[in-house]
Design an enzyme around this catalytic site. Structure first.
Site, PDB file in Angstrom:
ATOM      1  N   ASP A 104       0.901  -1.288  -0.194  1.00  0.00           N
ATOM      2  CA  ASP A 104      -0.136   0.087   0.136  1.00  0.00           C
ATOM      3  C   ASP A 104       0.777   1.387  -0.123  1.00  0.00           C
ATOM      4  OD1 ASP A 104      -2.715  -0.916  -0.271  1.00  0.00           O
ATOM      5  OD2 ASP A 104      -2.856  -1.322   2.008  1.00  0.00           O
ATOM      6  N   HIS A 133     -11.397   7.377   4.875  1.00  0.00           N
ATOM      7  CA  HIS A 133     -10.526   8.459   4.874  1.00  0.00           C
ATOM      8  C   HIS A 133     -10.804   9.736   4.591  1.00  0.00           C
ATOM      9  CE1 HIS A 133      -6.351   5.911   4.565  1.00  0.00           C
ATOM     10  NE2 HIS A 133      -6.555   6.487   5.679  1.00  0.00           N
ATOM     11  N   ASP A 190      -9.940  12.055   2.404  1.00  0.00           N
ATOM     12  CA  ASP A 190      -9.919  12.463   1.196  1.00  0.00           C
ATOM     13  C   ASP A 190     -10.904  11.676   0.265  1.00  0.00           C
ATOM     14  OD1 ASP A 190      -8.628   9.956   1.112  1.00  0.00           O
ATOM     15  OD2 ASP A 190      -6.722  10.618   0.323  1.00  0.00           O
ATOM     16  N   ALA A 245      -8.099  -1.783  -4.098  1.00  0.00           N
ATOM     17  CA  ALA A 245      -7.192  -1.686  -2.575  1.00  0.00           C
ATOM     18  C   ALA A 245      -7.844  -0.544  -1.963  1.00  0.00           C
ATOM     19  CB  ALA A 245      -5.873  -1.569  -2.870  1.00  0.00           C
ATOM     20  N   CYS A 249      -5.451   9.201  -3.439  1.00  0.00           N
ATOM     21  CA  CYS A 249      -4.773   8.411  -2.639  1.00  0.00           C
ATOM     22  C   CYS A 249      -3.279   7.961  -2.883  1.00  0.00           C
ATOM     23  CB  CYS A 249      -5.338   7.150  -2.468  1.00  0.00           C
ATOM     24  SG  CYS A 249      -6.887   7.277  -1.700  1.00  0.00           S
TER      25      CYS A 249
END
Ligand code: ARG
Length: 296
Positions: free
Chosen positions: A77, A183, A185, A271, A277
Site C-alpha cells: 500500500d 479516509h 480524502d 485496494a 490516494c
C-alpha cells in the site's frame, strides 16, 4: 482571468503543483484493511502499472511537477503516498514533515520508508506521540487556512490537536461515519478558495455543519456519487483529475470553469484507493509561514 503559464490563478489553490508518487512495483491486495479490499481478487500488475503511468502523465500534462519514489517489497500500500504524512512546506526555518502513525500493523512499516525519503531531502521531522494514529494527507486536507482532519477509522481525534501544535495553524476535525469512506480524502476535495467537493454521507451531523461553515460553494455528492470515489480527485490549477466522473458532477465542475479529466485507476480501487490516494502534495503550507518569521 487569463494568466501566464505556471502562475496560480486568482482564487485557485495555493498548493497542488508538486507531488510525490510511488512506482507500483510491489502493489497488490495482500490483506484486507478496508471494505473494498478482497485478498482473493487478483490485481493485474501490468494494468496497474499502465494506469499509474497514465495518472503520472495526466498530472504532468496539467502542469504538475511529480517526484517518484521506489517501492520496497512487503509494503504493497506504499503506492498510496497520500498516507505518508503531513507536509508543511512553508514552515518557519524550513520545510517540515509529520510521518504517519498507521492504525493497521500491515501499513506500519511504511512510516520508516517515508520518513527516510523526507529526511534525505532535508525536511525536518515532527513525530506524533506513540499512542496516536494519524494517516497523513489521506486524513487531512487544507481548505483556506484550515486543515480539515478526519478521524475514527484510521486516525485519532486527539492527533488533530497535536498537528495544530506542530503547524501553528487551525485544524478542524470531523468524524467519519461510513467505513467505506474511511479516509477524509474520499469525502472531501478542495477545488479553490470558494469551492470543494463534499460527501455528507461520510460525516456525522456536527461534521456536516463544520464543512458547511467552511466552504462557501460546495458541490455535495449523492451517496452513489460518493461511493464512486469521485471526491478522491487531484486538483492541479483548474484541472480536476478524477477516478470517476458522474455526469452531474462533471457538468458542475465545468460550469465553475474547471477542466475535468477522468483517469482510470480501477486496479487501485481494488485496494480502496483512487487518484488522490496515489499522490501526496509536497507544496502544502500550513500555519503562519515564513513571511511572519521576522516577528519571531
Ligand atoms: N489499501 C489502502 C488502505 O486501506 C488504501 C489507502 C487509500 N488512501 C487514501 N488516502 N484514501 O490503507
Amino acid at each position: 482571468m487569463t494568466v501566464g503559464d505556471g502562475e496560480v490563478r486568482e482564487g485557485g489553490l495555493s498548493w497542488g503543483r508538486t507531488y510525490l508518487m510511488c512506482e507500483p512495483v510491489h502493489f497488490g491486495v495482500l490483506y484486507e484493511i478496508n471494505p473494498w479490499m478482497h485478498a482473493e481478487v487478483q490485481v493485474d500488475r501490468e494494468r496497474a502499472r499502465a494506469q499509474w503511468e497514465g495518472l503520472l502523465a495526466t498530472l504532468r500534462a496539467a502542469g504538475a511537477v511529480v517526484e517518484v519514489m521506489q517501492q520496497p517489497e512487503g509494503v504493497p500500500d506504499l503506492v498510496f503516498t497520500a498516507n505518508a504524512g503531513i507536509v508543511n512546506a512553508t514552515a518557519r526555518g524550513g520545510p517540515r514533515f509529520v510521518p504517519s502513525h498507521f492504525r493497521h500493523p500491515e501499513r506500519q512499516p511504511e512510516t520508516a520508508v517515508f520518513r527516510a525519503w523526507f529526511e534525505a531531502r532535508g525536511w525536518a521531522i515532527d513525530t506524533l506521540p506513540e499512542a496516536l494514529d494519524h494517516e497523513g494527507a489521506g486524513d487531512a486536507l487544507p481548505f483556506g487556512d484550515v486543515l480539515l482532519s478526519g478521524y475514527r477509522f484510521r486516525s485519532d481525534q486527539a492527533a488533530a490537536t497535536v498537528l495544530s501544535g506542530f503547524t501553528g495553524g487551525p485544524v478542524r476535525s470531523i468524524e467519519l461515519v461510513d467505513e467505506r469512506l474511511y479516509h477524509v480524502d474520499i469525502t472531501f476535495c478542495p477545488l479553490d478558495d470558494r469551492h470543494a467537493i463534499g460527501a455528507p454521507m461520510g460525516w456525522d451531523r456536527y461534521g456536516r455543519t463544520v464543512v458547511e461553515a467552511l466552504v462557501p460553494e460546495p458541490l455535495w455528492l449523492t451517496d452513489e456519487e460518493a461511493l464512486s470515489f469521485c471526491a478522491n480527485s487531484v486538483v492541479v490549477g483548474r484541472t480536476v483529475i478524477m477516478p470517476s466522473t458522474p455526469v452531474r458532477v462533471g457538468r458542475r465542475l465545468e460550469a465553475w470553469g474547471f477542466d475535468v479529466v477522468t483517469c482510470d485507476v480501477s486496479e487501485f480501487l481494488k485496494a480502496g484507493g483512487g487518484c488522490r490516494c496515489l499522490t501526496l502534495a509536497l507544496d502544502v503550507g500550513l500555519g503562519p509561514g515564513p513571511a511572519d518569521a521576522t516577528a519571531g
